[in-house]
Design an enzyme around this catalytic site. Structure first.
Site, PDB file in Angstrom:
ATOM      1  N   ILE A  14       0.871  -1.195   0.000  1.00  0.00           N
ATOM      2  CA  ILE A  14       0.000   0.000   0.000  1.00  0.00           C
ATOM      3  C   ILE A  14       0.894   1.227   0.000  1.00  0.00           C
ATOM      4  CG2 ILE A  14      -1.896   1.211   1.127  1.00  0.00           C
ATOM      5  CD1 ILE A  14      -2.842  -1.313   2.336  1.00  0.00           C
ATOM      6  N   HIS A  15       1.371   1.627  -1.174  1.00  0.00           N
ATOM      7  CA  HIS A  15       2.222   2.802  -1.245  1.00  0.00           C
ATOM      8  C   HIS A  15       1.371   4.055  -1.370  1.00  0.00           C
ATOM      9  CE1 HIS A  15       2.081   2.671  -5.778  1.00  0.00           C
ATOM     10  NE2 HIS A  15       1.726   1.462  -5.473  1.00  0.00           N
ATOM     11  N   ALA A  16       2.017   5.198  -1.573  1.00  0.00           N
ATOM     12  CA  ALA A  16       1.319   6.473  -1.440  1.00  0.00           C
ATOM     13  C   ALA A  16       0.063   6.591  -2.300  1.00  0.00           C
ATOM     14  CB  ALA A  16       2.281   7.614  -1.753  1.00  0.00           C
TER      15      ALA A  16
END
Lengths: 85, 545
Positions: A14-16
């Site tokens: 779950i990156h930016a």
């Protein structure tokens, strides 16, 4: 209260960007929405909280909604997670 | 001459003067305030103004680098509106009776520290995002100018690291290259460099600094080197490298959109080989006419368990849609031999190259095969998909495959799932057996694609991974060329097409031979598409005999 488990398939976790999209999705609903990884449970409507989970590829997270529109929220979040993460 | 080493994030050579960018750092002072309500109102107003600026940056970036990369500015807006962030600022202002600037700075440090402490390289980088948004708010609060970065002449831009809001305000025409002390391949500077197609190197460390401002330098974005005050020899070498790179770009400019046609009017399809969904972009950039080999193994290699039908479907659909009607030949699972996957629990074999691999696994474990075929047929409704089966040695195998395909069709029909009825099914020609019976196989399938790597290894009985056998290896062996000729003749007798997707397809010394053999398609890795096109267009007489 409704919930479901999801295994993160995105290579980066779950990156930016997906965190932003997830928070956006969660904020469409009045229900309280949380996301849990292991023992850490955070408010899915807050971007720093979601990013602080640092959920990685292969991690299992639980999304949980509680409130009047919890059914709709869970259905929408399930679709979102399958499509984006 | 000084040489600095860092991590290359985008290839290319740049020659120019270094301009070192130093961020204006307004020292944030802590001062006591009487009316904390007023400070909170100031913060709220500055935050709203900052969000307004970020909206503008989002629009600007969307035009320049596309929505996917511009999204970071939307994330920045959300960060500023984050309940925890606001609570922290408000709490510091009220509990300590201090100015808003100070409260924002402390909050920024705390949140950045949280990211920096994460056990994840990507997340560590996000500390920069927190600082970036906070500095914007502090700038507005203190009335400081948010200056863009501008130069009179094009420069090699050096910096500690660049924040997204700084990179987007750059005058892009004046930047030859980015070089930064910090950063990683995930940093915004790296992403931007890739979008702008300019060489960039990150992680150069303390060797880079303000003292290099104004110095002559060469940036080699291929190997991650920066040469300060380059000597004559280096300069000459780099010029040569830059010319080779320019030559590649020239090919691209000249040949994009052109036909793959010889001087005597014979055309051939030039497709690209890809190994994952992201490679599709490279195939399109290099103007490939289609995908001649999409290796589906990556789906199996990147997971800890069998990939689901849905995961596979999404991948195939994305490629089919992206190629927009151009042919996409997807090869079914080809593991075993040198490609092993733990969860398949394959037995250890004495002789894996001749062992349990590729179609043999699929026919022995039809449940794995069917999942893939269902995903492929579902995706066929979204583009021009063709399916290709590896390691075929008999007609019976093809008959068995067809039975399984028929089952998949009736399952999809029963569930009312749409799929294309015109999906071509072909086979890899990579065993001597398949060549010898290519007349029989051609009656059963829609196309052949020659896998020259395995065909060479099996025909010459030479292990391709054994370096000791180098002197015996001859890629142009007459036996191989005769095999390809035989398969081509048998394909054409049945009105079927034949391509080559192995390494030999990119061998420019053989292009003319292949054309004369009547090969209909060559599939090569994306960077070879245009050089191959140039070769085809230079060949005089290529009509098959």
């Amino acid at each position: 209260m409704k919930s479901f488990n999801h295994t993160i398939k995105d290579q980066l976790g779950i990156h930016a960007r997906p965190a932003g999209l997830l928070v956006k999705e969660a904020n469409k609903f009045a229900s309280g929405i949380t996301i849990t990884k292991g023992e850490k449970k955070v408010d899915a409507k807050k971007i720093f909280a979601v990013m602080s989970l640092a959920a990685k590829h292969g991690d299992i997270v639980t999304l949980c909604a509680e409130g009047d529109d919890e059914d709709d929220a869970i259905a929408a979040l399930q679709m979102f997670m399958d499509g984006n993460l | 001459m000084i040489t600095l080493k860092g991590t290359a994030v985008f290839g290319g050579i740049a020659f120019g003067k270094i301009a070192y960018f130093k961020r204006k750092q307004g020292q944030v002072k802590r001062s006591r305030v009487e009316d904390s309500g007023l400070e909170i109102a100031r913060f709220e107003a500055a935050k709203a103004a900052a969000i307004g600026q970020l909206k503008e940056l989002h629009d600007k970036a969307r035009g320049e680098v596309g929505e996917a990369h511009a999204m970071i500015f939307e994330v920045h807006q959300m960060m500023l509106d984050d309940g925890d962030y606001i609570d922290s600022v408000v709490n510091i202002v009220t509990s300590q009776q201090v100015n808003a600037e100070y409260a924002v700075a402390v909050t920024a440090d705390n949140f950045a520290a949280m990211f920096a402490a994460m056990d994840d390289e990507y997340m560590k980088e996000r500390a920069a995002d927190v600082k970036d948004i906070s500095e914007r708010v502090i700038g507005i609060l203190s009335g400081a100018e948010q200056g863009g970065i501008s130069f009179d002449a094009p420069v090699i831009l050096a910096a500690e690291d660049l924040a997204p809001s700084e990179t987007v305000t750059l005058d892009k025409d004046k930047i030859l290259s980015f070089i930064t002390m910090g950063g990683s391949v995930n940093s915004h500077t790296a992403i931007l460099a890739r979008m702008m197609n300019i060489p960039a190197i990150v992680g150069l460390g303390d060797a880079l600094g303000e003292h290099l401002d104004g110095k002559d330098a060469i940036v080699d974005g291929f190997n991650g080197s920066v040469y300060i005050n380059p000597d004559a020899q280096t300069l000459a070498q780099m010029k040569e490298k830059a010319e080779a790179d320019a030559e590649k770009k020239r090919l691209l400019e000249q040949l994009k959109g052109k036909e793959n046609v010889t001087l005597d009017g014979r055309t051939i399809d030039i497709f690209a080989n890809i190994g994952n969904v992201a490679d599709t972009a490279a195939a399109l950039q290099n103007d490939a006419g289609g995908i001649g080999l999409f290796r589906s193994e990556f789906l199996y290699l990147q997971t800890r368990d069998y990939p689901t039908e849905e995961e596979q479907f999404q991948a195939y659909k994305t490629v089919a849609e992206t190629m927009a009607g151009k042919k996409v030949v997807i090869r079914t699972l080809d593991i075993g031999a040198d490609k092993q996957i733990g969860y398949f629990n394959l037995p250890v074999e004495e002789n894996p190259a001749l062992g349990f691999r590729a179609i043999r696994i699929c026919l022995e474990r039809p449940e794995i095969f069917k999942t893939q075929l269902r995903a492929l047929y579902r995706a066929s409704a979204f583009g021009n998909i063709a399916i290709m089966f590896p390691m075929i040695i008999s007609v019976e195998e093809v008959i068995d495959i067809k039975k399984i395909i028929a089952e998949v069709h009736s399952e999809l029909d029963a569930a009312n799932v749409p799929y294309s009825k015109d999906v071509e099914c072909g086979i890899m020609i990579e065993t001597p057996a398949s060549v010898m019976i290519s007349d029989l196989l051609a009656k059963e399938v829609d196309f052949f694609s020659v896998g020259t790597n395995d065909l060479t290894q099996y025909t010459l009985a030479l292990d391709r991974q054994n370096p000791q056998l180098e002197r015996f290896h001859n890629a142009h062996h007459t036996a191989i060329l005769r095999m390809i000729q035989m398969a081509a003749d048998n394909a054409h007798k049945e009105g079927k097409w034949i391509g080559i997707c192995g390494e030999l397809a990119a061998d420019l010394e053989l292009t003319e031979t292949f054309l004369k053999m009547g090969i209909d398609e060559l599939s090569v890795s994306p960077p070879y598409v245009l050089p191959l096109r140039e070769k085809v267009r230079s060949i005089g007489a290529a009509k098959p005999k």
